[in-house]
Design a protein around this motif. Structure first.
Motif, PDB file in Angstrom:
ATOM      1  N   UNK A 172     -44.752  16.797  20.300  1.00  9.48           N
ATOM      2  CA  UNK A 172     -44.171  18.068  20.727  1.00  9.48           C
ATOM      3  C   UNK A 172     -44.747  18.415  22.089  1.00  9.48           C
ATOM      4  N   UNK A 173     -43.980  19.137  22.871  1.00  8.63           N
ATOM      5  CA  UNK A 173     -44.446  19.604  24.175  1.00  8.63           C
ATOM      6  C   UNK A 173     -44.682  21.103  24.071  1.00  8.63           C
ATOM      7  N   UNK A 174     -45.842  21.534  24.553  1.00  9.09           N
ATOM      8  CA  UNK A 174     -46.274  22.918  24.358  1.00  9.09           C
ATOM      9  C   UNK A 174     -45.964  23.770  25.581  1.00  9.09           C
ATOM     10  N   UNK A 175     -45.383  24.939  25.333  1.00 10.91           N
ATOM     11  CA  UNK A 175     -45.077  25.909  26.385  1.00 10.91           C
ATOM     12  C   UNK A 175     -46.136  27.001  26.384  1.00 10.91           C
ATOM     13  N   UNK A 176     -46.633  27.330  27.569  1.00  8.24           N
ATOM     14  CA  UNK A 176     -47.621  28.399  27.722  1.00  8.24           C
ATOM     15  C   UNK A 176     -46.877  29.732  27.836  1.00  8.24           C
ATOM     16  N   UNK A 177     -47.122  30.626  26.909  1.00 13.40           N
ATOM     17  CA  UNK A 177     -46.367  31.888  26.879  1.00 13.40           C
ATOM     18  C   UNK A 177     -46.553  32.704  28.158  1.00 13.40           C
ATOM     19  N   UNK A 178     -47.755  32.674  28.739  1.00 13.88           N
ATOM     20  CA  UNK A 178     -48.008  33.490  29.927  1.00 13.88           C
ATOM     21  C   UNK A 178     -47.475  32.864  31.214  1.00 13.88           C
ATOM     22  N   UNK A 179     -46.899  31.660  31.119  1.00 14.40           N
ATOM     23  CA  UNK A 179     -46.285  31.043  32.292  1.00 14.40           C
ATOM     24  C   UNK A 179     -44.765  31.057  32.216  1.00 14.40           C
ATOM     25  N   UNK A 180     -44.245  31.661  31.162  1.00 14.98           N
ATOM     26  CA  UNK A 180     -42.799  31.807  31.033  1.00 14.98           C
ATOM     27  C   UNK A 180     -42.322  33.179  31.493  1.00 14.98           C
ATOM     28  N   UNK A 181     -43.261  34.126  31.601  1.00 15.82           N
ATOM     29  CA  UNK A 181     -42.935  35.461  32.111  1.00 15.82           C
ATOM     30  C   UNK A 181     -44.206  36.072  32.670  1.00 15.82           C
ATOM     31  N   UNK A 182     -44.065  36.819  33.751  1.00 19.56           N
ATOM     32  CA  UNK A 182     -45.213  37.505  34.343  1.00 19.56           C
ATOM     33  C   UNK A 182     -45.666  38.645  33.440  1.00 19.56           C
ATOM     34  N   UNK A 183     -46.863  39.113  33.689  1.00 22.75           N
ATOM     35  CA  UNK A 183     -47.459  40.137  32.831  1.00 22.75           C
ATOM     36  C   UNK A 183     -46.644  41.421  32.803  1.00 22.75           C
ATOM     37  N   UNK A 184     -45.993  41.717  33.908  1.00 20.65           N
ATOM     38  CA  UNK A 184     -45.237  42.976  33.988  1.00 20.65           C
ATOM     39  C   UNK A 184     -43.771  42.817  33.593  1.00 20.65           C
ATOM     40  N   UNK A 185     -43.377  41.625  33.161  1.00 20.71           N
ATOM     41  CA  UNK A 185     -41.979  41.398  32.773  1.00 20.71           C
ATOM     42  C   UNK A 185     -41.776  41.686  31.294  1.00 20.71           C
ATOM     43  N   UNK A 186     -40.596  42.135  30.959  1.00 20.92           N
ATOM     44  CA  UNK A 186     -40.294  42.596  29.604  1.00 20.92           C
ATOM     45  C   UNK A 186     -40.207  41.431  28.618  1.00 20.92           C
ATOM     46  N   UNK A 187     -40.324  41.798  27.350  1.00 27.71           N
ATOM     47  CA  UNK A 187     -40.211  40.818  26.268  1.00 27.71           C
ATOM     48  C   UNK A 187     -38.866  40.101  26.344  1.00 27.71           C
ATOM     49  N   UNK A 188     -37.820  40.837  26.677  1.00 26.68           N
ATOM     50  CA  UNK A 188     -36.476  40.247  26.750  1.00 26.68           C
ATOM     51  C   UNK A 188     -36.411  39.139  27.794  1.00 26.68           C
ATOM     52  N   UNK A 189     -37.179  39.289  28.867  1.00 30.12           N
ATOM     53  CA  UNK A 189     -37.208  38.259  29.912  1.00 30.12           C
ATOM     54  C   UNK A 189     -37.815  36.979  29.365  1.00 30.12           C
ATOM     55  N   UNK A 190     -38.942  37.120  28.651  1.00 29.14           N
ATOM     56  CA  UNK A 190     -39.566  35.947  28.034  1.00 29.14           C
ATOM     57  C   UNK A 190     -38.605  35.281  27.049  1.00 29.14           C
ATOM     58  N   UNK A 191     -37.978  36.076  26.215  1.00 26.44           N
ATOM     59  CA  UNK A 191     -37.052  35.525  25.226  1.00 26.44           C
ATOM     60  C   UNK A 191     -35.941  34.714  25.895  1.00 26.44           C
ATOM     61  N   UNK A 192     -35.349  35.285  26.942  1.00 23.14           N
ATOM     62  CA  UNK A 192     -34.264  34.590  27.640  1.00 23.14           C
ATOM     63  C   UNK A 192     -34.751  33.259  28.203  1.00 23.14           C
ATOM     64  N   UNK A 193     -35.961  33.251  28.745  1.00 23.77           N
ATOM     65  CA  UNK A 193     -36.477  32.023  29.355  1.00 23.77           C
ATOM     66  C   UNK A 193     -36.826  30.972  28.305  1.00 23.77           C
ATOM     67  N   UNK A 194     -37.298  31.420  27.154  1.00 17.39           N
ATOM     68  CA  UNK A 194     -37.575  30.465  26.074  1.00 17.39           C
ATOM     69  C   UNK A 194     -36.291  29.788  25.635  1.00 17.39           C
ATOM     70  N   UNK A 195     -35.248  30.569  25.416  1.00 21.49           N
ATOM     71  CA  UNK A 195     -33.983  29.984  24.986  1.00 21.49           C
ATOM     72  C   UNK A 195     -33.371  29.114  26.091  1.00 21.49           C
ATOM     73  N   UNK A 196     -33.606  29.496  27.348  1.00 21.71           N
ATOM     74  CA  UNK A 196     -33.141  28.672  28.465  1.00 21.71           C
ATOM     75  C   UNK A 196     -33.896  27.341  28.484  1.00 21.71           C
ATOM     76  N   UNK A 197     -35.210  27.397  28.241  1.00 25.54           N
ATOM     77  CA  UNK A 197     -36.012  26.172  28.190  1.00 25.54           C
ATOM     78  C   UNK A 197     -35.550  25.274  27.050  1.00 25.54           C
ATOM     79  N   UNK A 198     -35.267  25.868  25.915  1.00 16.63           N
ATOM     80  CA  UNK A 198     -34.761  25.096  24.772  1.00 16.63           C
ATOM     81  C   UNK A 198     -33.440  24.434  25.122  1.00 16.63           C
ATOM     82  N   UNK A 199     -32.572  25.168  25.787  1.00 20.81           N
ATOM     83  CA  UNK A 199     -31.261  24.612  26.157  1.00 20.81           C
ATOM     84  C   UNK A 199     -31.399  23.461  27.149  1.00 20.81           C
TER      85      UNK A 199
END
Length: 311
Positions: free
Chosen positions: A103-130
């Motif tokens: 498995x390849x591990x994604x770092x949660x704090x490198x998918x969204x900046x500290x001041x970015x919303x949860x929704x931004x992280x979610x979108x990027x995770x699903x984009x990474x999966x796609x």
């Protein structure tokens, strides 16, 4: 009822020569140490590996070397996201996967900046999966560059895609861990591995797949022993002793880490340099004395509990 099998996933160190080059000979010996101690998998190219101080090519070389040494005996996971556009991160995830990782591990704090919303992280995770079709993924709530925790709902949603099989948890909250464990119900292939040893036994009993902690870079056989025996009724006194030892020595092992882990391993006979690329602070005489005492106290605990030494 037979206890559920648990696993220890070491967060691997990267050995360096005194000149700062990666020491692949010692990396081989270190990998073999984890194997002999009974690790059920390895987490290469993580924070303990000083991954932010490695080049992309060094990251890939280290992962390939570990996988070659393991030779299929246990699975290896490794970090594959280091910031930037998701397209760039997805490309490196593919390169890491091509080394043979489970498995390849994604770092949660490198998918969204500290001041970015949860929704931004979610979108990027699903984009990474796609953008990484067919590649098994995992998450690591790495404290660098900042700690970004996943909520139980986020983790459940990500696991429900069928692509997320691994999570290294650093929330330090046993109640939150228990909520996150619900994510496993949507995919039996998913496993949560806890990094916080102050509640190691409680986490294992709650249903964690195992432990993934820096303490395993000091005494991996003890973490394996705990995973194997946490629920053994006949060994509850010994289990309590091990749990208390981990609590009592939590701060000692975090001082100027990973330098202190490398120094500790020299006392166990591994000819590893204490060189680090990361500036972790001064290895003072006081800290050295603490590690000497840790070594002595662990030797006594080993004898009391009956934990076999693998170095």
């Amino acid at each position: 009822m037979e206890q559920e099998k648990k696993g220890f996933i070491p967060v691997m160190l990267t050995p360096f020569k005194d000149n700062g080059d990666i020491d692949y000979e010692i990396l081989t010996q270190l990998t073999e140490m984890y194997l002999q101690a009974g690790a059920s998998g390895l987490f290469a190219n993580c924070l303990s590996s000083e991954m932010f101080e490695l080049t992309d090519e060094e990251r890939l070389q280290v992962i390939k070397h570990v996988i070659n040494v393991v030779n299929g005996a246990i699975p290896v996971v490794a970090t594959g996201t280091f910031g930037g556009p998701i397209t760039k991160q997805a490309d490196f995830v593919k390169r890491v996967h091509d080394t043979g990782t489970a498995a390849v591990i994604a770092i949660t704090s490198l998918l969204a900046d500290e001041n970015e919303a949860v929704a931004v992280l979610n979108d990027r995770v699903f984009e990474l999966i796609d953008q990484t079709p067919g590649i098994p993924l995992g998450f690591y709530e790495c404290p660098v560059p900042y700690k970004r925790l996943l909520s139980p709902q986020q983790l459940t949603d990500f696991v429900a895609t069928g692509r997320v099989i691994y999570h290294k948890d650093t929330c330090l909250d046993i109640n939150l861990v228990k909520q996150k464990l619900e994510a496993g119900k949507v995919n039996p292939a998913f496993g949560l591995y806890d990094a916080y040893m102050a509640h190691a036994v409680d986490s294992l009993k709650a249903g964690s797949a195992g432990l993934s902690c820096i303490q395993g870079n000091f005494f991996p056989e003890m973490i394996v022993w705990l995973c194997n025996n946490y629920a053994d009724i006949a060994l509850q006194q010994e289990v309590a002793m091990v749990q208390q030892f981990l609590i009592d020595n939590m701060d000692v092992m975090h001082n100027v880490y990973p330098l202190v882990a490398k120094y500790y391993l020299t006392k166990r006979g591994l000819k590893i340099s204490t060189t680090t690329r990361r500036d972790v602070g001064n290895f003072s005489p006081a800290i050295r004395n603490q590690i000497e005492n840790l070594y002595s106290d662990y030797t006594h605990l080993q004898s009391s509990v009956g934990i076999k030494n693998y170095l």
